[in-house]
Design an enzyme around this catalytic site. Structure first.
Site, short mmCIF file in Angstrom:
data_model
loop_
_atom_site.label_atom_id
_atom_site.label_comp_id
_atom_site.label_asym_id
_atom_site.label_seq_id
_atom_site.Cartn_x
_atom_site.Cartn_y
_atom_site.Cartn_z
CG ASP A 25 -12.80 49.17 47.52
OD1 ASP A 25 -12.43 49.73 46.48
OD2 ASP A 25 -12.02 48.58 48.30
CG ASP A 47 -10.11 52.86 44.85
OD1 ASP A 47 -9.63 53.35 45.90
OD2 ASP A 47 -9.78 51.76 44.41
CD GLU A 48 -9.97 52.37 50.20
OE1 GLU A 48 -10.35 52.03 51.32
OE2 GLU A 48 -9.05 51.81 49.58
#
Length: 366
Positions: A9, A109-110
């Site tokens: 993350d 974002d992950e």
DNA sequence: GTTATGCATCC
DNA sequence: CCTCCTTGCATAAC
């Protein structure tokens, strides 16, 4: 051999990208915002850096409220630039692909990743790989991230949450039970406010209590599928694999109208760019759709949708325009409240004639 | 089995 | 005071 599943993350992603681009922001509260355009400051905070969070600002908070909390604090209020974050994300994901066995991005974002094969289930080897991944991202992009690793997705995701910001949390396979036992159920991936309040009514507040619950009670309250998942998740035995090259199944866009309106044509006119955006996404992905949905969100924030499914796959802008206009007409007629937001979605996607799937394109069969 | 719609989750 | 996007599932109706 236990699986080795990781979850990575990127920390307060949008705001951190802005900090990297403009080092004068470091140490100051930074918020990245979505301005709806309705009034000067209407909209919400998308991402707040940790300095802003300390001052009580968090994502989803109305911009006006955030500004009050940040008054006199030298805060930076930045308009979201999605394109920019997508480019940074794409570079990172591409690099990650070469460092893990399987990569499954789940958002800008992950990503989940799998290291089972290359480490043969050795968690100390996997820890070294995770450390080198964090280092590589920092060297290339000056961004920090949080990583969790364990024997399943639920454990990995829990780990990355716990490691925030900037840390690494490894839960070796044989430590899973004791790790999960005291975890509050609302921390589990897939458990939101609705599910956790139902669980609380049943006297269940921790993963340990969930693991000890009567399976048939859970099935009665949540159904066979989700009830079963909860039970497995509570012991870290959720078995969903890390899957590469997942094809998108839908594209959508929702906009906030300049003012509430009961006129479907007025709403549709403001959605024009959104319609083009959805068509562009469809074209870029080389896909056709069969189902088109018009989404209406009313002044009281309730939602209503109308959809139409074609017999054969469609892909042209004209069809999307005409069909969504007609569906909005229906949405407007059947509602007694004015519209606040309007959206369009295409789904039931298929690859266009003569187009290979994304997965085939990336990894051609030799 | 397929379609329409809404709900829940997460970002 | 209230943005935007994605996925999966449940349920009812056809």
């Amino acid at each position: 051999m236990p699986r080795v599943v990781g979850h990575l993350d990127l920390d307060y992603f949008y705001a951190q990208v802005e900090e990297v681009e403009d080092p004068s922001l470091k140490g100051r509260p930074v918020i990245v915002c979505v301005f709806s355009g309705r009034t000067e400051d209407s909209g919400v905070v998308s991402t707040a850096n940790y300095r802003a969070r300390e001052l009580g600002v968090h994502s989803g908070m109305p911009i006006v409220l955030a500004k009050k909390k940040l008054e006199g604090k030298e805060a930076a209020v930045i308009r979201m630039d999605h394109r920019k974050y997508e480019e940074v994300s794409a570079r990172i994901m591409e690099d990650l692909e070469g460092r893990v066995d399987v990569l499954e991005p789940t958002g800008i974002d992950e990503a989940f990743f799998d290291l089972t094969a290359s480490t043969r289930g050795d968690y100390s080897a996997a820890t070294k790989t995770a450390e080198s991944i964090k280092e590589a991202i920092f060297n290339a992009e000056h961004l920090t991230c949080s990583v969790g690793m364990g024997r399943s997705k639920v454990v990995a995701k829990l780990g990355s949450d716990m490691a925030k910001p900037g840390g690494l949390k490894v839960v070796p396979a044989d430590a899973t039970a004791s790790f999960l036992e005291p975890i509050p159920v609302e921390k589990l991936y897939g458990v939101g406010p609705k599910t956790s309040s139902t669980l609380l009514e049943m006297g269940i507040s921790t993963a340990g209590q969930l693991a000890a619950a009567d399976p048939s009670d859970l099935e009665k309250r949540f159904g066979k599928k989700f009830g079963g998942f909860l039970l497995l998740a509570s012991t870290g035995d959720d078995s969903s694999p890390v899957t590469a090259d997942l094809e998108p199944t839908q594209f959508s866009r929702i906009v906030t109208l300049k003012r509430d309106t009961s006129d479907p044509q007025e709403a549709f006119a403001q959605l024009a760019e959104g319609v083009e955006y959805v068509h562009r996404k469809l074209t870029t992905a080389g896909k056709s759709f069969r189902t088109l949905t018009a989404i209406g969100i009313y002044s009281d924030l309730s939602t209503k949708t109308k959809s139409r499914t074609f017999e054969t796959p469609m892909d042209d802008l004209g069809t999307i325009r005409e069909t969504s206009a007609a569906l909005f007409e229906e949405l407007g007629r059947s509602a007694e409240k004015p519209l606040r937001r309007a959206g369009v979605r295409v789904s039931s996607l298929s690859n266009k004639e003569g187009q290979t799937s994304l997965s085939e394109f990336l990894h051609p069969v030799k």
